[in-house]
Each structure stands twice: as C-alpha cells, then as structure tokens.
Design an enzyme around this catalytic site. Structure first.
Site, mmCIF file in Angstrom:
data_model
loop_
_atom_site.group_PDB
_atom_site.id
_atom_site.type_symbol
_atom_site.label_atom_id
_atom_site.label_comp_id
_atom_site.label_asym_id
_atom_site.label_seq_id
_atom_site.Cartn_x
_atom_site.Cartn_y
_atom_site.Cartn_z
ATOM 1 N N ASP A 1 -6.836 7.031 2.196
ATOM 2 C CA ASP A 1 -7.175 5.618 2.318
ATOM 3 C C ASP A 1 -8.247 5.212 1.300
ATOM 4 O O ASP A 1 -9.113 6.015 0.948
ATOM 5 C CB ASP A 1 -7.671 5.354 3.746
ATOM 6 C CG ASP A 1 -7.890 3.889 4.035
ATOM 7 O OD1 ASP A 1 -6.976 3.086 3.768
ATOM 8 O OD2 ASP A 1 -8.974 3.537 4.533
ATOM 9 N N GLU B 1 -3.849 5.483 -1.724
ATOM 10 C CA GLU B 1 -3.823 4.082 -1.271
ATOM 11 C C GLU B 1 -4.645 3.285 -2.282
ATOM 12 O O GLU B 1 -5.867 3.188 -2.188
ATOM 13 C CB GLU B 1 -4.403 3.979 0.146
ATOM 14 C CG GLU B 1 -4.220 2.605 0.784
ATOM 15 C CD GLU B 1 -5.319 1.628 0.419
ATOM 16 O OE1 GLU B 1 -5.074 0.776 -0.467
ATOM 17 O OE2 GLU B 1 -6.406 1.713 1.002
ATOM 18 N N ASP C 1 -2.016 -3.079 8.133
ATOM 19 C CA ASP C 1 -2.996 -4.147 7.919
ATOM 20 C C ASP C 1 -2.355 -5.487 7.563
ATOM 21 O O ASP C 1 -3.072 -6.468 7.353
ATOM 22 C CB ASP C 1 -3.973 -3.764 6.797
ATOM 23 C CG ASP C 1 -5.051 -2.808 7.273
ATOM 24 O OD1 ASP C 1 -5.347 -2.799 8.481
ATOM 25 O OD2 ASP C 1 -5.596 -2.072 6.432
#
Length: 466
Positions: free
Chosen positions: A262, A309, A362
C-alpha cells in the site's frame, strides 16, 4: 504474474455467513469454489490484522497478528470448543448486509473465552508458539493490558486464526487460485509493533510520535489526509539492513501468494506532518528508503511477487522507483476519466506490466461512480465509448466498463465483487478520510448465483484470461 489472468477483490469480512461477519468458514470455501468455476486465478483480500477504533484493516493492533473476528465459530463447534446453542444465543445484529461491530465485539469475545477455557494444548499449539516467538509474546502482552484478559487467551486466538487461514489458503491453492494479500505501509500508533520496538519509529523520549503520516491537500481534499500513523526512522532501519521489513514481508508470504504494498509512493518520499496538527496542511515531503529497501527484500525473498500501489499523483522519482523494482503498478478504470488530470491514462493505454482494476475498496462501485462523477467526466467516458452520455446511461454501462477493463493490456485484471454484481452505492466498502459506516458491507449467499458465475466466466473467457 506474466500470464493473462483475472481475479476478484472480496474482503473476508464481506463474505456471507452466520454470526455477524465473514469468516474462514464454509462460505469462504464456497466462494473459492465459485471463483474457480468462474475462471478466476486470484482472490484479492484486504489486510487480515486485528482492527481497533474505526474498524479499519489499515489501522491494526499488530502487523503480524490476525483478526479474531475471522475465526469461524462453526469450526470451533466442530472441534468441541463451543456449542451451537451458545453461538445462536448471541445477538450479532439483524442486518445481514452490514456488520454491527459493537455487537460483534461484545458478543464474540465471551464466546472465544469459553472456547479457550475448553482448549487443551497440543504439540501443534506448542510448535505454533515457538515458530511465532518473534512477535506473538509482545502482541499477547500488549492485548492483555489493553483488554484486561490473560495473555495466553490471545495466543490461543492467533493459533486458531492461523490454523483456519492456512487450511483455507491451501484449499484455494489446490483449486488453482492464488491469494493476493495487502500490507499497509504504516502500522498503527496503538499497536504492539510500536510498543515492542520503538526504535523503529520517529518518537520522542516518552514514546509519543514527533511527526505522523498522511497526504497533502489536493483536488479531492483541501486539508489533505491526516492518517496519524507514526513515521519510520528510516536511518535506523537502514543501519539494521531493513531486518524488520524483511521479517514483515517474510511473514506476509507465509499468508499470501502475492502481496500488494500500500501507498508505494511513501517509500520514495513520505509526507511528514507535525504531531498534534489537526490537518495535513503543514506537512512536508521527506526522503524515504528508496530502492535500497526493495533490494534488501529481493535478496532475502528472491522472486517475491509484489504489486506496487502507485495510485494518485506520482513524481518522476516515484515512477522510476516502480520501474527499478520491476513491480507491476495499478491502473484503475475509475481514475481514467478525470477532466482535472491531464495525465489520466485511458484503459486502451494501460501497459501490459500492470494490474488493471475497475476500482478498489476505496472507490465507489462502477454503477454509482458513473452517476456521481461530474458532467465533464461523464462526457469523457461517453466519448471514449463513441456514444452520448444519455445513450451510455441507458445501456448496460457497468457491463461495458467491465469488458473494457478485462479487455485491456495488463497481464492481470482484478474486479471488485460488487461490480460484477452491479451493485450501487450501498455496496461501497470505504470512504477515505471518514470515520464510521466503513468496512461493513456484506454479501448474501443468494448473490452468488449460477447465472452470475457463468457471466463472470464468459467475460473472462472473452478477454482471454481463463
């Protein structure tokens, strides 16, 4: 990940089943069967760590521990540690579409305490304790103080969690599926990681963060995003040869086949905000560890399958870091049509060495996204599909968006389950920078119909991804 393949994003907590939340139980095994029959190769999940205030899997009490909520109670019944009546007597809430975390907390832990009281230590349990002594004692002690429960209770929970998860992962692998896991870049300030080894973080003499993590103001947020996580002392990490990170990544590859890292930008430069600030406005960019970290990881875990990411605004140095690591980055259909972003890349421009998505946890679902974006953005979408906004809105636009994403060049495409189901805004998982009403949506068993399975298979076959 060089073959042309497809997968589905589905959080464990969103799985159907009894007792208030998705678990590693029967519904998970049925979902694996569903994925295999639908021609999928990957099941992508969210972080599996124990959650605290806000219920976010990206704010965990430990980067190594597993979430006790995912322990399947029916499996504990089969093991003779609980009875069906004991579990059925607990009120986990009547809304089968959403998790009631307050009821879950007050209902599940007393049950798990009963199971622990009946548990008899085995050689396998002792082996588990020994193999995980690099993190488990610190975590159990941290949770014992926090929850006012004995430390061996938390050791038991972790044993049950990992035993159940490894069986489920093995089943998935045998079905030809690989698990894509997710590792947050940061750990929570309220975690055993910070308590056990404070030298890893930018803390003062009393153990409080001096600066915290977040993102600067942008077109989406005037105040930026104030995450509040303690920042790493990267100089210290480098002096140790990044041993904590290597240990963390090795642990991840015990759990998953592929790891999505992430907020990859934070390894090139990280946004540093003074502790105590109410917004992210006063932060500044600081140099991260860069390629040195990933070279150390590659040396210790050769050939590790990692996804970067790399969403959001990227500097040239971030792009170069992604390129230098060789990791595939991420491309999102929903980020491809932003009239404010002159560098947005439409699906026909996505590179092969990347992972394509319609959206992530998200983002809004495809169905709701098209209805909520600006008029200018809708015109961009319609122009891309050689039609008008009105005609596109009255067509099966979700299906067209799915096929366009699947038909793109990336070697792997992952679609959120809600998009295949063509659900609306009610199925959104998370609104970033908000607290409450996130991480709650669940699917029902009735959602996974034969017709849906055949539809996914047909779309996957059409795109050459089976």
């Amino acid at each position: 990940m060089s073959k042309r393949q497809a997968g589905i994003l589905m959080p464990v907590f969103s799985l159907p089943g009894k007792y208030g939340i998705g678990t590693f139980g029967k519904a998970a095994y049925k979902f694996v069967d569903f994925l295999a029959a639908a021609g999928q190769h990957y099941w992508q999940i969210l972080p599996l760590g124990p959650t605290g205030y806000g219920d976010s899997p990206y704010q965990s009490f430990s980067t190594f521990a597993g979430n006790p909520y995912f322990i399947d109670l029916e499996t504990l019944q089969d093991e003779g540690l609980l009875t069906r009546d004991e579990c059925d007597d607990v009120d986990f809430g009547e809304d089968s579409r959403h998790i009631a975390y307050d009821r879950l907390y007050f209902g599940r832990y007393p049950l798990l305490e009963k199971a622990h009281a009946r548990f008899q230590e085995t050689e396998e349990y002792k082996k588990f304790l020994k193999e995980n002594d690099y993190w488990l004692p610190g975590y159990a002690s941290f949770m014992a103080k926090k929850e006012k429960r004995p430390a061996d209770f938390f050791c038991f929970l972790q044993y049950e969690f990992f035993t159940q998860w490894w069986k489920l992962r093995q089943y998935a692998n045998q079905k030809g599926l690989e698990i894509i896991g997710d590792i947050p870049i940061y750990v929570s300030g309220d975690s055993s990681d910070v308590e056990s080894d404070p030298k890893l973080f930018q803390l003062d003499s009393e153990g409080h963060p001096t600066r915290v993590a977040g993102c600067p103001p942008d077109a989406f947020s005037d105040d930026g995003q104030l995450w509040g996580n303690p920042l790493y002392d990267w100089d210290y990490h480098e002096k140790t040869g990044f041993q904590w990170w290597i240990l963390r990544m090795k642990h991840c590859f015990k759990l998953y086949d592929v790891v999505r890292v992430d907020h990859f930008r934070g390894f090139d430069e990280y946004y540093s905000i003074p502790a105590g600030d109410k917004t992210a406005r006063n932060g500044k960019w600081m140099p991260g560890p860069g390629l040195k970290l990933f070279e150390a990881i590659e040396k210790e875990i050769p050939g590790a399958k990692i996804i970067a990411e790399d969403l959001g605004f990227l500097t040239d140095s971030v792009k170069q870091l992604v390129k230098d690591t060789g990791y595939p980055g991420m491309k999102l259909f929903e980020f491809s049509f932003d009239s404010r972003d002159k560098e947005s890349m439409t699906p026909d421009q996505w590179p092969a060495h990347s992972i394509g998505y319609t959206g992530t946890h998200d983002n809004q679902t495809l169905k709701a996204w098209f209805l909520e974006i600006s008029k200018e953005d809708r015109k961009m979408v319609a122009k891309y599909f050689h039609t008008t906004v009105l005609k596109l809105a009255h067509s099966d636009y979700v299906g067209r968006f799915l096929d366009e994403t699947l038909g793109s060049a990336p070697e792997t495409v992952v679609i959120p389950m809600a998009d295949y189901c063509k659900f609306g805004k009610e199925a959104r998982i998370n609104f970033p920078s908000t607290l409450g009403n996130n991480w709650t949506f669940r699917f029902l068993s009735s959602d996974f119909t034969d017709a849906l399975q055949k539809d996914i298979l047909a779309r996957t076959e059409k795109s050459g991804r089976v």
